[in-house]
Design an enzyme around this catalytic site. Structure first.
Site, PDB file in Angstrom:
ATOM      1  N   GLY B 206       0.798  -1.213   0.000  1.00 48.48           N
ATOM      2  CA  GLY B 206       0.000   0.000   0.000  1.00 48.48           C
ATOM      3  C   GLY B 206       0.828   1.259   0.000  1.00 48.48           C
ATOM      4  N   ASP B 231      -4.784  -8.412  -7.579  1.00 48.06           N
ATOM      5  CA  ASP B 231      -4.709  -8.074  -6.165  1.00 48.06           C
ATOM      6  C   ASP B 231      -3.512  -7.137  -5.954  1.00 48.06           C
ATOM      7  OD1 ASP B 231      -4.791  -7.936  -3.472  1.00 48.06           O
ATOM      8  OD2 ASP B 231      -4.672 -10.091  -3.111  1.00 48.06           O
ATOM      9  N   LEU B 232      -3.816  -5.945  -5.477  1.00 48.42           N
ATOM     10  CA  LEU B 232      -2.792  -4.905  -5.336  1.00 48.42           C
ATOM     11  C   LEU B 232      -1.543  -5.423  -4.628  1.00 48.42           C
ATOM     12  CD1 LEU B 232      -1.908  -1.925  -5.483  1.00 48.42           C
ATOM     13  CD2 LEU B 232      -2.989  -1.638  -3.240  1.00 48.42           C
ATOM     14  N   ASP B 233      -0.392  -5.201  -5.222  1.00 48.50           N
ATOM     15  CA  ASP B 233       0.896  -5.570  -4.618  1.00 48.50           C
ATOM     16  C   ASP B 233       0.984  -7.055  -4.300  1.00 48.50           C
ATOM     17  OD1 ASP B 233       1.449  -2.882  -4.765  1.00 48.50           O
ATOM     18  OD2 ASP B 233       0.978  -2.488  -2.667  1.00 48.50           O
ATOM     19  N   GLU B 234       0.211  -7.879  -5.016  1.00 49.15           N
ATOM     20  CA  GLU B 234       0.241  -9.314  -4.715  1.00 49.15           C
ATOM     21  C   GLU B 234       0.594 -10.154  -5.929  1.00 49.15           C
ATOM     22  OE1 GLU B 234       0.148 -10.959  -2.054  1.00 49.15           O
ATOM     23  OE2 GLU B 234      -0.822  -9.739  -0.526  1.00 49.15           O
TER      24      GLU B 234
END
EC number: 3.5.1.10
Lengths: 288, 288, 288, 288
Positions: B206, B231-234
């Protein structure tokens, strides 16, 4: 083999105020103490000041008078300090479970003088490492603990505390002790116990971090040495180490590969602590 | 300046089965293609097999026939493959916001040939980097986006997609593009877009990871280059880099210090992708 | 604790020629052997080709027939090969002088399975490490050697050779053996003995490298693991490790700090050798 | 973008004597200057003492009187000092040949404030980098030099000196200037010029170090930033950096791979110099 630094160490801290360095350096000068290394740092966000000095030319028999006079001088600045005489060898207790790599490494470094400490006792919740410990002529305490009987934890921890306090230990090292300490024990050990966690915190807290790391597909694994506080794996970090891995490292290979970096990172943190290079500043550490 | 590898690259994958290597090496041998480097790996947990071969002695004009014949041979093994001819220079689109360090680095590496790619366009939600991009003779697209008007995001992203697809880009690089992509855009770019996140994921996901890192008091900061997924940053990690820091690094110094490791980590991941060294294996990558 | 790779290893090399990979992969396919990892590399300057394959699905009792048939197939390509069955534990002899850190580390890694080897004997020119060796139940040989009696060296080395050959050792490890070997012994051990030198070769060859490093004021110290050949500290390099130092590290602290990197670098090289990942290519090594 | 440290810097050194720290800290205290960071070190082999202090609360207009009073105080201790006011931006001259990576990196770091310096001029013996330099609005000087006309070197170097002295440069950076300086020029620049050599000195001195490194088969390549003195590649080392390589890196790839570590190592040394963190102590440096 290694000769430890053969001088005095003075480590102090207090609120940020004009004169905090001068009061220390003037005092040492007046006493004819020669400073060989000096490091100070003002944490402008915490509004706190830290100083560490190595010096010589103080007779050991003058220690008590020196300490009292310094305390008087520093009092107006609300500064706390520690004074460590040449050759001081801090007493230490180590806690382990079944894995022996960190313990073995610490024993070796004590033996060669790379870590200037006196391991008084080893405590474990498993019987496995007794022969290794006894072979080094060190007290061994087996205090079993099982997930089936959580109600026995308070008794077990009371026995741990007795060993730590009975031995006069300045430092407790959790060298892969695979149990969550109670809040009460954590508080008693606050700032006086170092744990090694086998991940780069805050990534992969909790159990089986190498398996978590494998699932996530990271390209670096690491280890974190930190002070114990009341929040699991959240105490102030002293040292972190890291090693490159790739797709061919299955979880069991990460476990194996991680051992070296765990040993090195824990040993580094312990050495810095023993040499009074580590200061607590809020939830962070200052390491000179 | 740098001479890129001057041969063919074949990258393939499929389910684990006897004969997957043999079918490739035999085909190359029959055609008289000399293999200069070969790497294969069987992921025994995913039950999937990956192979990458560099070879020479295939005339460029034989490419189409070779490709068709190879496809026929690999079909029974359910293997997918990519074949890259010598001197192929993949088309790339870069997305940025205000920070220019990664963009500047990518432009330099394109210019010197360290990255063998053809940057067709740069897209940004801010106007700041237009002069830098135009000075390199590259197409510039400013598609504003603000938190005040979330309803405009679909339109903005449609324009981004037009640039990417219109340019024929094989790869999109998010070089510190400070916007969360919609699920739809993520899906369209799946496996074809690389992002640089300024932390050692999964730590500090984040916003403002360096400020999170400061608050936590870590002794290492890092960067993670990964494929975009929904999926953000995943997304699957390609490369990670790390640098030691200490108590004297306030958040703004972490930001500054982190720039180098962001540039290096992103460039490394892009180079590996361009050279077809990266394979997706579940949520992880295999990097030869 | 660590489970070694549980398959077969095939390592081969020969002059660069079309078909060298195909002949290997075809043979394995015909026998129904499934390849889990394959790495090959063509050294275009040496005109030499190297291949290493891990595979399974070969019954141990088929070994001799397999080996003979493979030899026949590879002969037309002038390729040499080694075939290592699952669970093979190579016999090793270690040579030491007074320093125990590398020996201690190797003993620990053997015990935990991190290094899959069988230490048959330890040879030393000093008596100091006998208790450590005997405590591990390993044969100990003290063959004194002094600078005052150089004429005794041939006799001493003959006894060393007897131990190495009598034990059936595949590998000899010089774990800080502080004597220059004769040209004759070097030749006998060519490619079958690994030495650890406590500097980043070619910097600081010869005696007291940490003192040389201090005098030069370097900011990095390191260690080099290399095969023995007839030129002191000039054999082909397998692995190198490095650590940052600063002005506060006097020579004795460099010596102390260097121990960790010596242990790690030697262990890495030994592991790569035991896993048949290292090939000699002229005066250099190829390490898969 | 980066905010440089916004206080005063005092850097001093002198022979080891009781009172050297006290005289500094007392003086600062008397003036009401608050110290935010202090580092001192006594080199017990050189018998020399070094101190660096960051402080605030000194009005800029008081600078001259402060400087004079401090000089008077330090004179009895034979201490030399430098005092750097907040926001001071040292003037710098850069020397280059054909390679642009270090120059490009330094220009970028100047622009973003990562390096707090004012590049006044770039001097080269080749015409190639003129456009890059002029695009940044910096003075460009092309002073050709060829191996065919060694007799022109004194004249060429006189012109270089004119640029350096005419610009008021405090520091000269040799950013891959591929010429050996004359002894006379070296002496004039003693302690005021930083060179980057593309190897881990003392390994691979002289020409084509990456080709030497390839021939030797090293597993690490590196770079060394050092002060110029009269012995080629032998000046006091400020910083060293290193990167892992393997058998697949031919000489041209080592050259390419080395660029990053050259840029980073040079930038680190320049930053440390600009922040007055570097002291000469005999043939070595003390870096705080």
């Amino acid at each position: 083999m290694t000769t430890a630094f053969d001088g005095w160490i003075l480590a102090a801290q207090g609120p940020s105020r004009l004169g905090t360095i001068d009061v220390v350096t003037r005092f040492l000068f007046e006493r004819g103490c020669y400073v060989t290394e000096h490091h100070s740092f003002d944490d402008r966000l915490e509004r706190r000041f830290f100083i560490r000095v190595e010096f010589c030319d103080l007779p050991v028999e003058a220690q008590e008078e020196f300490r009292a006079a310094l305390a008087e001088r520093l009092a107006p600045f609300s500064m706390e300090f520690e004074l460590v005489p040449p050759g001081h060898k801090p007493k230490v207790v180590i806690m382990v479970s079944k894995a022996d790599h960190c313990l073995n490494d610490l024993l070796y470094r004590q033996r060669t003088g790379a870590l200037n400490m006196d391991i008084r006792a080893v405590v474990s919740n498993h019987p496995d490492l007794e022969p290794l410990v006894r072979a080094h002529g060190i007290d061994w305490h087996h205090f079993p603990l099982s997930a089936d009987h959580p109600e026995r934890k308070p008794v077990q921890e009371r026995r741990v505390i007795e060993v730590i306090e009975g031995s006069g230990a300045e430092l407790t090292i959790l060298a892969r002790y695979m149990q969550v300490l109670s809040a009460e024990l954590c508080q008693r050990l606050d700032g006086r116990a170092i744990n090694i966690h086998h991940s780069l915190l805050p990534g992969f807290k909790g159990a089986r971090p190498y398996h978590q790391a494998y699932a996530k597909g990271v390209k670096l694994v690491g280890a974190t040495a930190h002070y114990i506080n009341d929040d699991l794996d959240e105490g102030p970090i002293i040292a972190q180490g890291v090693e490159a891995v790739d797709h061919a490292h299955y979880p069991e290979e990460l476990v194996s590969k991680g051992r070296d970096i765990e040993c090195l990172t824990l040993a580094r943190a312990v050495k810095q602590h023993l040499e009074r290079r580590v200061f607590l500043s809020g939830r962070r550490t200052v390491v000179f």
